[in-house]
Each structure stands twice: as C-alpha cells, then as structure tokens.
Scaffold this active site. Structure first.
Site: not given
Ligand SMILES: *[C@@H]1O[C@H](CO)[C@@H](O)[C@H](O)[C@H]1NC(C)=O
Ligand SMILES: *[C@@H]1O[C@H](CO)[C@@H](O)[C@H](O)[C@H]1NC(C)=O
Length: 409
Positions: A162, A189-191
């Site tokens: 990612k 989400e990891h975002t």
C-alpha cells in the site's frame, strides 16, 4: 479496471460478504482468494487471550487520593506507574484537572466546546486506525455496537502493498468509495486523514486511538516477528524476501543499539521505509510533509486535526475514560459502550502478541530523544481526551446538583 466493472465486482463481493459480519471495500482482485484464508487464520492464530495485557494494565493503575478531584467522580487508569505520587504531572488525568483548575479554565469548560461531532455532515464514523494501538479491539467493538444500534460496519481488505500517501486523485477516488457506503455506518482502515471538504464531500465523524509511541514501536517490532504474522505477510506478498534467523532472534534493545536493521534506526532524516515509526502520519494526512518522522511541522498539522476534526482520539491505556468519552460525544454509535465492553470483554481482547516491552536505559534515552515530537503529539491527544472527560464529568455533576436543587425548592 473500468469503473463499471469495478462497481459490479464490488456488488458481487458485497453479496458474498453479507455472509460475514464485516463487509469490505474491495481491493485488487488477486487478494480476494486470500480473504477467507487470511480471515480464518487471523481469527484463530491471533486469538491470544491477553490476560497478560490485563494484568499489565492493572499494574499500571494508579489509585488516586481522595480529593476534590474524586469528588468530581473522576477515576481512570493511568499509563505509567512512574506517575504515582506525581499528581501534578499534566500528562495524567489528575494533572490535567489541576492544570485546568489553576488556570481558571475549569470554570468555563463545557463538553460542547470540545465536541466535534456536530461538525460531521453525514452519519458515518471513519476510524483511520493507527498501527499497534489495539485498533482490532475497537474494530470488534464497533462491529458489536453496530449490530446493537443498527449501523453497518465496513473495513478494507488488506492489500499486498500500500502506498504511504495518496496523491490528490487517489485520495479523491478513495473518498468517493467511502461516500458510496450506506448511512449510518462505520469504516475502519489504516489510512491517512482526508479533508473531505476539499473534495466537496460531507465530513465524517473521525475517531482514532493512540498509544505511547515507543511502546507502539516495540509492539510493531515483535508483531512483525511473530511466526503467524510473518507467515501471513509472506502469503500476502510472495515476492517478499525471506528473513534470516537473526531477524527473529534479535531483541528490540539490541536492534536499536546496533542500528543496522532499518526498522531500528529512528533518525528523522531517513526517508520512510515501511516500518511503523510514524505516529503522526495517519493524523496528519496525505501531504508529503506528513511522512516525515518526528517532524515538528507534521506534529503541528496533526494537532490541528486532532483538535478541530476528530470527535474522539482515545487510548486503551485509559479504557474507561475512552469508553465514557465515546459514549458522551458520539452517542448515536457508542451508547452503552462501557457496559457492552465489560459484558463481552473476551471478545474485544484480540490480536495482541505478548512481547518483552522492557527497555534498557541507554536505548530508552536514545528513543525519547528521537521520538520527542511524536511523544509530544501523543501527550497532546491524551490531554485532550482527559479534558473531554473532565468536561462531561463536570456536566454530570452540575446536572446532578441542579436536579437536587430543583427538588429541594
Ligand atoms: C473500569 O470500569 C469497570 C466497569 O465499570 C470497572 O470494573 C473497573 O474497575 C474500572 N477500572 C478503572 C481503572 O477505573
Ligand atoms: C479543508 O479544505 C477546505 C477547502 O479547501 C479548507 O478551507 C480547510 O481549511 C481545510 N481544512 C483543514 C483542516 O485543512
């Protein structure tokens, strides 16, 4: 991938995933076959019941002296035993309270001042979770509360790789996907933080969790070396080079002292190299400056977002305070969270990989210096959380006493 093909693919995937409690926004097709396998292996192998974590939290608890402070009904667990006897340390609940009081801010403090939830323009919680802060537990809790309070819960499928930051177009595409999700719902989400207003889209209700940045990095270090996690990462990314024995055997202290492995060199001048050092990144956003490690600028931007954009940034280091603040500030989603959490606690204690969190003195001194800004941001988040908590407790007390007065009149 054409947009239409992408859409119908997405719908198919959602039909399939209706069978699961969690529905996911799809990622590239090749990862789909791994969904079931990963889901099953993660559930079974990461299901390490963390009595250890529990007892560590117990150890860290500091019993507060009875004072006007406890008269307000303020109680909570604290991050560090070192704080015992140092109740004027502003980085504790008590210290924050004393600070507000001595500066006269306590008198005018209201929960409404610290409430960003009304700024949201849709019934949509966005939990852009940081790594290694116990976000899986929060994800589970959201799923549980969603079933109870009637909101949908989504999470992404983990892509093989990612990008660290999105460019404007990628950010727009992602924001559009989120906009398609039904309401009310929560997405995990990891975002990185996104300015939805800049894309002419309605703002979500932002939440996150933090943990002491050094503990977070130690946890990440051992997590990557956990046999099951490592195997899963190979499964996800078959091109990943396999690691040698030293990789698994070297302690965190030795790794930092040797400064050979890139994930143990915490130098703000090094470019980001896929480790999990950056506490600030997800709170700061997709600007290039946000990728800088231990940067004053990234820290300032992140602070601004925490203060003006996030409804709640909690911490499992202060479980009860976090749950109480979530309940009070985001009631549509978190009503009864404390009660639900403690009634089904075993369900939410997941994905912890017990590890040695001991730091040698020289290593600790080095890390405190290298992480100075990251730690500053962490304390900023904690103080804000305490302030939100004090504001609601104060409100409860004021309400209680005014209803007593009303009765006696
Ligand atoms: C947190 O809340 C639970 C349930 O109400 C309670 O049993 C526990 O003692 C509390 N912990 C602290 C540290 O206040
Ligand atoms: C978000 O974008 C809008 C519109 O471009 C801008 O006015 C606002 O200041 C931005 N917010 C933040 C926190 O950067």
């Amino acid at each position: 991938m054409s947009l239409n093909a992408d859409r119908s693919y997405k719908m198919k995937l959602r039909d399939v995933e209706n069978a699961f409690k969690y529905r996911r926004i799809p990622y590239p097709k090749r990862s789909v076959e791994l969904i079931a396998l990963l889901a099953i292996s993660c559930t079974f192998f990461l299901f390490m019941h963390t009595n250890k974590l529990n007892s560590r939290l117990k150890e860290m608890e500091v019993k507060l002296q009875p004072s006007e402070f406890s008269a307000l009904g303020l109680t909570g667990n604290h991050i560090s035993g070192h704080d015992a006897g140092k109740h004027d340390d502003i980085n504790t609940l008590h210290g924050t309270y004393q600070y507000l009081k001595s500066t006269g801010q306590l008198d005018t403090l209201t929960a409404a001042q610290l409430n960003n939830t009304p700024k949201a323009e849709r019934e949509f919680v966005l939990f852009n979770r940081l790594e290694k802060v116990g976000s899986q537990s929060m994800t589970k809790l959201l799923g549980h509360l969603g079933a109870l309070h009637g909101f949908a819960t989504y999470r992404n499928e983990i892509p093989p790789t990612k990008k660290i930051v999105y460019n404007f177009k990628e950010e727009l595409a992602f924001a559009e996907e989120l906009l398609e999700l039904e309401e009310p719902s929560a997405y995990v989400e990891h975002t990185n933080w996104i300015n939805f207003t800049a894309h002419d889209m309605p703002r979500p209700i932002y939440i996150n969790l933090v943990r002491h940045p050094i503990q977070k990095v130690i946890s990440a270090y051992y997590y990557h070396r956990h046999p099951m996690i490592y195997a899963n990462s190979l499964l996800r990314n078959p091109n990943k080079p396999t690691e040698r024995k030293e990789f698994f055997e070297r302690s965190f202290n030795d790794c930092v002292r040797q400064r050979i492995a890139p994930e143990c060199v915490f130098d703000s001048h090094l470019p980001y190299n896929q480790d999990w050092r950056r506490f600030t990144l997800h709170l700061c956003g997709n600007q290039n400056v946000c990728t800088h490690f231990n940067s004053e600028m990234a820290t300032q931007i992140a602070k601004l977002h925490v203060e003006k954009e996030y409804a709640v940034v909690g911490s499992w280091e202060d479980t009860n305070i976090t749950l109480a603040v979530l309940e009070a500030y985001i009631p549509r989603f978190f009503t009864d969270a404390t009660n639900q959490y403690y009634s089904h606690q075993e369900k939410f204690m997941i994905n912890a990989t017990p590890h040695d969190s001991h730091l040698d003195e020289d290593v600790e001194a080095y890390l405190k210096q290298q992480f100075a800004y990251e730690i500053e941001l962490y304390h900023f988040c904690k103080q804000r959380l305490y302030k939100q908590y004090i504001a609601i407790r104060k409100q409860v007390q004021v309400q209680d006493s005014s209803s007593t007065e009303n009765r006696s009149v």
